[in-house]
Design a protein around this motif. Sequence first.
Motif, mmCIF file in Angstrom:
data_model
loop_
_atom_site.group_PDB
_atom_site.id
_atom_site.type_symbol
_atom_site.label_atom_id
_atom_site.label_comp_id
_atom_site.label_asym_id
_atom_site.label_seq_id
_atom_site.Cartn_x
_atom_site.Cartn_y
_atom_site.Cartn_z
ATOM 1 N N LEU A 11 0.858 -1.188 0.000
ATOM 2 C CA LEU A 11 0.000 0.000 0.000
ATOM 3 C C LEU A 11 0.895 1.239 0.000
ATOM 4 O O LEU A 11 1.804 1.359 0.829
ATOM 5 C CB LEU A 11 -0.900 -0.005 1.232
ATOM 6 C CG LEU A 11 -1.733 1.248 1.481
ATOM 7 C CD1 LEU A 11 -2.732 1.464 0.348
ATOM 8 C CD2 LEU A 11 -2.438 1.145 2.821
ATOM 9 N N ALA A 40 -6.265 -5.060 -12.931
ATOM 10 C CA ALA A 40 -7.081 -4.329 -11.963
ATOM 11 C C ALA A 40 -8.439 -5.012 -11.840
ATOM 12 O O ALA A 40 -8.868 -5.716 -12.759
ATOM 13 C CB ALA A 40 -7.243 -2.887 -12.406
ATOM 14 N N THR A 90 -3.340 0.878 -9.220
ATOM 15 C CA THR A 90 -3.755 -0.193 -8.320
ATOM 16 C C THR A 90 -4.147 -1.431 -9.109
ATOM 17 O O THR A 90 -5.007 -1.369 -10.000
ATOM 18 C CB THR A 90 -4.940 0.277 -7.455
ATOM 19 O OG1 THR A 90 -4.508 1.339 -6.605
ATOM 20 C CG2 THR A 90 -5.485 -0.871 -6.604
ATOM 21 N N GLN A 112 0.128 -7.649 -4.982
ATOM 22 C CA GLN A 112 -0.871 -6.584 -4.977
ATOM 23 C C GLN A 112 -0.212 -5.231 -4.756
ATOM 24 O O GLN A 112 0.571 -5.056 -3.814
ATOM 25 C CB GLN A 112 -1.899 -6.833 -3.868
ATOM 26 C CG GLN A 112 -2.922 -5.722 -3.699
ATOM 27 C CD GLN A 112 -3.928 -5.672 -4.834
ATOM 28 O OE1 GLN A 112 -4.483 -6.692 -5.224
ATOM 29 N NE2 GLN A 112 -4.159 -4.469 -5.369
ATOM 30 N N THR A 114 -1.471 -1.343 -4.180
ATOM 31 C CA THR A 114 -2.613 -0.472 -3.914
ATOM 32 C C THR A 114 -2.107 0.943 -3.699
ATOM 33 O O THR A 114 -1.249 1.179 -2.845
ATOM 34 C CB THR A 114 -3.384 -0.946 -2.676
ATOM 35 O OG1 THR A 114 -3.813 -2.302 -2.862
ATOM 36 C CG2 THR A 114 -4.610 -0.069 -2.439
ATOM 37 N N SER A 116 -3.349 4.509 -2.690
ATOM 38 C CA SER A 116 -4.500 5.169 -2.075
ATOM 39 C C SER A 116 -4.024 6.092 -0.970
ATOM 40 O O SER A 116 -3.038 5.818 -0.294
ATOM 41 C CB SER A 116 -5.459 4.118 -1.504
ATOM 42 O OG SER A 116 -6.518 4.732 -0.790
#
Length: 117
Positions: A11, A40, A90, A112, A114, A116
């Motif tokens: 993240l 995605a 993402t 993964q 991400t 944000s």
Amino acid sequence: QVQLVESGGGLVRPGGSLRLSCAASGSIFSIYGMGWYRQAPGKQRELVARITSGGRIYYADFVKGRFTISRDNAKNTVSLQMNSLKPEDTAVYYCNRDRAGTPLGSWGQGTQVTVSS
């Protein structure tokens, strides 16, 4: 048969950076082109960047100037340095053998990413 293991996702806030790595085993890594792809949610998997066995590099337009692909044949790894990340980056990122933008072989589990706030 080439086994591929991706790592390095996580993240990150918009504008941040991540470095993905892909470790390959089981075959002669240096003879293969390699690519990074992403998928995605709700979208098809797409090519992000690829590097040929000879070191030629191609980027998708949406990552040019932000991402850098590299390979280390001595370590059987291919990396993706991702800078200036955007929320639209993402996705689950995968590496695979690549031939002219076409993935070859089986997919790994991916990693993964991400983006944000």
